[in-house]
Design a protein around this motif. Structure first.
Motif, PDB file in Angstrom:
ATOM      1  N   LEU A 172      11.944  88.683 -29.204  1.00 43.28           N
ATOM      2  CA  LEU A 172      10.900  87.659 -29.113  1.00 43.28           C
ATOM      3  C   LEU A 172      11.335  86.344 -29.744  1.00 43.28           C
ATOM      4  O   LEU A 172      10.974  85.264 -29.253  1.00 43.28           O
ATOM      5  CB  LEU A 172       9.619  88.169 -29.773  1.00 43.28           C
ATOM      6  CG  LEU A 172       8.884  89.288 -29.036  1.00 43.28           C
ATOM      7  CD1 LEU A 172       7.688  89.757 -29.863  1.00 43.28           C
ATOM      8  CD2 LEU A 172       8.420  88.832 -27.657  1.00 43.28           C
ATOM      9  N   GLU A 173      12.112  86.413 -30.805  1.00 45.43           N
ATOM     10  CA  GLU A 173      12.579  85.184 -31.449  1.00 45.43           C
ATOM     11  C   GLU A 173      13.530  84.417 -30.543  1.00 45.43           C
ATOM     12  O   GLU A 173      13.464  83.181 -30.443  1.00 45.43           O
ATOM     13  CB  GLU A 173      13.250  85.517 -32.783  1.00 45.43           C
ATOM     14  CG  GLU A 173      13.866  84.321 -33.497  1.00 45.43           C
ATOM     15  CD  GLU A 173      12.880  83.197 -33.782  1.00 45.43           C
ATOM     16  OE1 GLU A 173      13.332  82.053 -33.974  1.00 45.43           O
ATOM     17  OE2 GLU A 173      11.643  83.451 -33.827  1.00 45.43           O
ATOM     18  N   VAL A 174      14.427  85.123 -29.860  1.00 43.40           N
ATOM     19  CA  VAL A 174      15.322  84.454 -28.912  1.00 43.40           C
ATOM     20  C   VAL A 174      14.504  83.824 -27.787  1.00 43.40           C
ATOM     21  O   VAL A 174      14.754  82.678 -27.395  1.00 43.40           O
ATOM     22  CB  VAL A 174      16.363  85.443 -28.347  1.00 43.40           C
ATOM     23  CG1 VAL A 174      17.197  84.781 -27.255  1.00 43.40           C
ATOM     24  CG2 VAL A 174      17.275  85.952 -29.454  1.00 43.40           C
ATOM     25  N   LEU A 175      13.503  84.541 -27.289  1.00 52.04           N
ATOM     26  CA  LEU A 175      12.643  83.987 -26.244  1.00 52.04           C
ATOM     27  C   LEU A 175      11.905  82.756 -26.756  1.00 52.04           C
ATOM     28  O   LEU A 175      11.795  81.751 -26.045  1.00 52.04           O
ATOM     29  CB  LEU A 175      11.648  85.053 -25.764  1.00 52.04           C
ATOM     30  CG  LEU A 175      10.564  84.575 -24.789  1.00 52.04           C
ATOM     31  CD1 LEU A 175      11.174  83.932 -23.554  1.00 52.04           C
ATOM     32  CD2 LEU A 175       9.674  85.744 -24.389  1.00 52.04           C
ATOM     33  N   ARG A 176      11.390  82.825 -27.972  1.00 52.01           N
ATOM     34  CA  ARG A 176      10.661  81.679 -28.527  1.00 52.01           C
ATOM     35  C   ARG A 176      11.547  80.448 -28.564  1.00 52.01           C
ATOM     36  O   ARG A 176      11.124  79.340 -28.217  1.00 52.01           O
ATOM     37  CB  ARG A 176      10.166  82.005 -29.941  1.00 52.01           C
ATOM     38  CG  ARG A 176       9.279  80.917 -30.546  1.00 52.01           C
ATOM     39  CD  ARG A 176       9.035  81.149 -32.020  1.00 52.01           C
ATOM     40  NE  ARG A 176      10.267  81.052 -32.792  1.00 52.01           N
ATOM     41  CZ  ARG A 176      10.843  79.902 -33.114  1.00 52.01           C
ATOM     42  NH1 ARG A 176      10.314  78.744 -32.742  1.00 52.01           N
ATOM     43  NH2 ARG A 176      11.957  79.899 -33.814  1.00 52.01           N
ATOM     44  N   GLN A 177      12.806  80.617 -28.975  1.00 50.97           N
ATOM     45  CA  GLN A 177      13.724  79.486 -29.034  1.00 50.97           C
ATOM     46  C   GLN A 177      14.011  78.920 -27.647  1.00 50.97           C
ATOM     47  O   GLN A 177      14.062  77.702 -27.457  1.00 50.97           O
ATOM     48  CB  GLN A 177      15.022  79.920 -29.711  1.00 50.97           C
ATOM     49  CG  GLN A 177      14.864  80.284 -31.182  1.00 50.97           C
ATOM     50  CD  GLN A 177      16.133  80.858 -31.775  1.00 50.97           C
ATOM     51  OE1 GLN A 177      17.211  80.736 -31.199  1.00 50.97           O
ATOM     52  NE2 GLN A 177      16.024  81.500 -32.931  1.00 50.97           N
ATOM     53  N   LYS A 178      14.178  79.805 -26.670  1.00 47.26           N
ATOM     54  CA  LYS A 178      14.505  79.357 -25.318  1.00 47.26           C
ATOM     55  C   LYS A 178      13.329  78.683 -24.627  1.00 47.26           C
ATOM     56  O   LYS A 178      13.511  77.802 -23.782  1.00 47.26           O
ATOM     57  CB  LYS A 178      14.986  80.543 -24.480  1.00 47.26           C
ATOM     58  CG  LYS A 178      16.302  81.127 -24.959  1.00 47.26           C
ATOM     59  CD  LYS A 178      16.672  82.377 -24.200  1.00 47.26           C
ATOM     60  CE  LYS A 178      16.978  82.076 -22.754  1.00 47.26           C
ATOM     61  NZ  LYS A 178      17.415  83.283 -22.020  1.00 47.26           N
ATOM     62  N   ALA A 179      12.114  79.100 -24.984  1.00 43.16           N
ATOM     63  CA  ALA A 179      10.914  78.573 -24.326  1.00 43.16           C
ATOM     64  C   ALA A 179      10.214  77.503 -25.159  1.00 43.16           C
ATOM     65  O   ALA A 179       9.072  77.154 -24.883  1.00 43.16           O
ATOM     66  CB  ALA A 179       9.943  79.722 -24.040  1.00 43.16           C
ATOM     67  N   ALA A 180      10.928  76.964 -26.143  1.00 45.78           N
ATOM     68  CA  ALA A 180      10.286  76.056 -27.103  1.00 45.78           C
ATOM     69  C   ALA A 180       9.584  74.882 -26.431  1.00 45.78           C
ATOM     70  O   ALA A 180       8.525  74.441 -26.885  1.00 45.78           O
ATOM     71  CB  ALA A 180      11.325  75.552 -28.106  1.00 45.78           C
ATOM     72  N   GLY A 181      10.124  74.378 -25.357  1.00 50.40           N
ATOM     73  CA  GLY A 181       9.529  73.208 -24.717  1.00 50.40           C
ATOM     74  C   GLY A 181       8.394  73.511 -23.768  1.00 50.40           C
ATOM     75  O   GLY A 181       7.732  72.577 -23.290  1.00 50.40           O
ATOM     76  N   VAL A 182       8.145  74.795 -23.489  1.00 51.32           N
ATOM     77  CA  VAL A 182       7.107  75.149 -22.511  1.00 51.32           C
ATOM     78  C   VAL A 182       6.184  76.236 -23.059  1.00 51.32           C
ATOM     79  O   VAL A 182       5.691  77.075 -22.308  1.00 51.32           O
ATOM     80  CB  VAL A 182       7.737  75.616 -21.177  1.00 51.32           C
ATOM     81  CG1 VAL A 182       8.355  74.458 -20.420  1.00 51.32           C
ATOM     82  CG2 VAL A 182       8.795  76.704 -21.426  1.00 51.32           C
ATOM     83  N   MET A 183       5.930  76.197 -24.358  1.00 53.66           N
ATOM     84  CA  MET A 183       5.172  77.266 -25.007  1.00 53.66           C
ATOM     85  C   MET A 183       3.655  77.097 -24.917  1.00 53.66           C
ATOM     86  O   MET A 183       2.910  77.960 -25.367  1.00 53.66           O
ATOM     87  CB  MET A 183       5.565  77.363 -26.483  1.00 53.66           C
ATOM     88  CG  MET A 183       6.927  77.995 -26.727  1.00 53.66           C
ATOM     89  SD  MET A 183       6.998  79.731 -26.261  1.00 53.66           S
ATOM     90  CE  MET A 183       5.976  80.473 -27.529  1.00 53.66           C
ATOM     91  N   ARG A 184       3.189  76.024 -24.326  1.00 55.21           N
ATOM     92  CA  ARG A 184       1.752  75.747 -24.346  1.00 55.21           C
ATOM     93  C   ARG A 184       0.931  76.886 -23.737  1.00 55.21           C
ATOM     94  O   ARG A 184      -0.168  77.188 -24.203  1.00 55.21           O
ATOM     95  CB  ARG A 184       1.465  74.440 -23.599  1.00 55.21           C
ATOM     96  CG  ARG A 184       0.011  73.976 -23.670  1.00 55.21           C
ATOM     97  CD  ARG A 184      -0.136  72.607 -23.043  1.00 55.21           C
ATOM     98  NE  ARG A 184       0.216  72.620 -21.636  1.00 55.21           N
ATOM     99  CZ  ARG A 184      -0.627  72.945 -20.649  1.00 55.21           C
ATOM    100  NH1 ARG A 184      -1.878  73.307 -20.933  1.00 55.21           N
ATOM    101  NH2 ARG A 184      -0.244  72.918 -19.383  1.00 55.21           N
ATOM    102  N   LYS A 185       1.460  77.503 -22.693  1.00 54.29           N
ATOM    103  CA  LYS A 185       0.720  78.563 -22.016  1.00 54.29           C
ATOM    104  C   LYS A 185       1.285  79.958 -22.303  1.00 54.29           C
ATOM    105  O   LYS A 185       1.005  80.908 -21.579  1.00 54.29           O
ATOM    106  CB  LYS A 185       0.717  78.323 -20.507  1.00 54.29           C
ATOM    107  CG  LYS A 185      -0.079  77.096 -20.075  1.00 54.29           C
ATOM    108  CD  LYS A 185      -0.128  76.995 -18.569  1.00 54.29           C
ATOM    109  CE  LYS A 185      -0.989  75.819 -18.134  1.00 54.29           C
ATOM    110  NZ  LYS A 185      -1.077  75.740 -16.653  1.00 54.29           N
ATOM    111  N   VAL A 186       2.089  80.078 -23.356  1.00 52.98           N
ATOM    112  CA  VAL A 186       2.773  81.336 -23.642  1.00 52.98           C
ATOM    113  C   VAL A 186       2.261  81.920 -24.955  1.00 52.98           C
ATOM    114  O   VAL A 186       2.117  81.204 -25.951  1.00 52.98           O
ATOM    115  CB  VAL A 186       4.296  81.132 -23.728  1.00 52.98           C
ATOM    116  CG1 VAL A 186       4.995  82.457 -23.989  1.00 52.98           C
ATOM    117  CG2 VAL A 186       4.816  80.488 -22.453  1.00 52.98           C
ATOM    118  N   ARG A 187       2.021  83.211 -24.935  1.00 53.96           N
ATOM    119  CA  ARG A 187       1.672  83.937 -26.155  1.00 53.96           C
ATOM    120  C   ARG A 187       2.703  85.029 -26.364  1.00 53.96           C
ATOM    121  O   ARG A 187       2.892  85.892 -25.504  1.00 53.96           O
ATOM    122  CB  ARG A 187       0.278  84.551 -26.023  1.00 53.96           C
ATOM    123  CG  ARG A 187      -0.146  85.416 -27.213  1.00 53.96           C
ATOM    124  CD  ARG A 187      -1.483  86.072 -26.944  1.00 53.96           C
ATOM    125  NE  ARG A 187      -1.850  87.003 -28.016  1.00 53.96           N
ATOM    126  CZ  ARG A 187      -2.887  87.858 -27.934  1.00 53.96           C
ATOM    127  NH1 ARG A 187      -3.657  87.863 -26.855  1.00 53.96           N
ATOM    128  NH2 ARG A 187      -3.130  88.678 -28.937  1.00 53.96           N
TER     129      ARG A 187
END
Length: 263
Positions: free
Chosen positions: A74-89
């Motif tokens: 999940l941490e790797v995903l969080r870093q990769k999706a940092a710019g598009v996290m508005r709709k991500v939980r």
């Protein structure tokens, strides 16, 4: 979070990623299967890993719940999706006990997960519980053909079994069949199709690294001390058998999608 978990998460992200055009085809197929009208779709992925399925769908604007029991993934995903996290939980949880209410998502995505769960019926029941009426279960898997990699894996298996440890192969394929039968018993009508086929080049070193880091499910039941004993022998065998480990070989791959709609 342990450094070993983090290292494996990054190795998984590097060695199991899809080419961009393949990931896009998979995202298009899954998005087309949703058939949601009148509201914004919500997707839940069980065992999201580092996001090889999730990221193209997130980039297309879908609301997304990314569930995994492994915090490093999940941490790797969080870093990769940092710019598009508005709709991500991001949700660290077990797929067999999803902390979401009933009928809360339009699609549940499961890719290469069932065979990792001995009590997979619990996860299947949970996936169906959180689906809205008319929602769809989206199961995906790869089919891979690569003769040199098969030789490496079979040699690894032989070395492990010479140490008195049996290796179970083929569980993934058997589990997919078991899940399909369970879905049919519930009155659902799963439909399977090939979404995309492609070729990749991989080096022998990369194939050995994938075994070294135990990225394949058939390696994970082997005791760590046995795995540690056989890997130096496998590296030595591969160098003697193939010569240079940086030579590449062709891998034939395809991705399949099975859809089961509620109601």
């Amino acid at each position: 979070m342990s450094s070993a978990l983090t290292r494996v998460a990054y190795a998984y992200d590097r060695l199991r990623a899809y080419p961009p055009e393949v990931a896009g085809r998979i995202a298009t197929a899954m998005g087309s299967a949703l058939q949601v009208r009148g509201e914004e779709p919500m997707l839940l992925e069980l065992g999201v890993g580092t996001g090889r399925i999730a990221l193209p769908l997130i980039a297309r604007g879908y609301r997304y719940i990314a569930l995994d029991v492994n915090p490093a993934m999940l941490e790797v995903l969080r870093q990769k999706a940092a710019g598009v996290m508005r709709k991500v939980r991001l949700l660290q949880a077990d797929a067999r006990a999803i902390p979401l209410p009933e009928e809360s998502v339009h699609g549940v995505i499961v890719v290469h997960l069932w065979h990792l769960l001995p009590d997979w019926p619990k996860a299947l029941a949970e996936a169906l519980r959180v689906l809205k009426p008319g929602g769809v279960l989206l199961e995906g898997w790869d089919q891979v053909e690569a003769e040199p990699e098969c030789r490496l894996q079979e040699r690894w298996r032989a070395l492990v079994e010479a140490e008195g440890v049996e290796v179970e192969r083929g569980r993934h394929r058997r589990r997919l069949a078991e899940v399909e039968e369970a879905l049919k018993r519930l009155g659902l009508k799963p439909k399977t199709r090939q979404v995309v086929a492609w070729r990749e080049e991989r080096t022998l070193r990369e194939a050995l690294e994938a075994l070294q880091d135990r990225l394949y499910s058939f390696t994970q039941a082997v005791p760590e001390e046995v795995h540690a004993q056989v890997m130096p022998r496998l590296w030595a065998w591969a160098e003697g058998e193939f010569g240079g480990l940086d030579q590449s070989f062709r891998v034939e791959k395809s991705f399949y999608l099975r859809t089961s709609r509620l109601g």
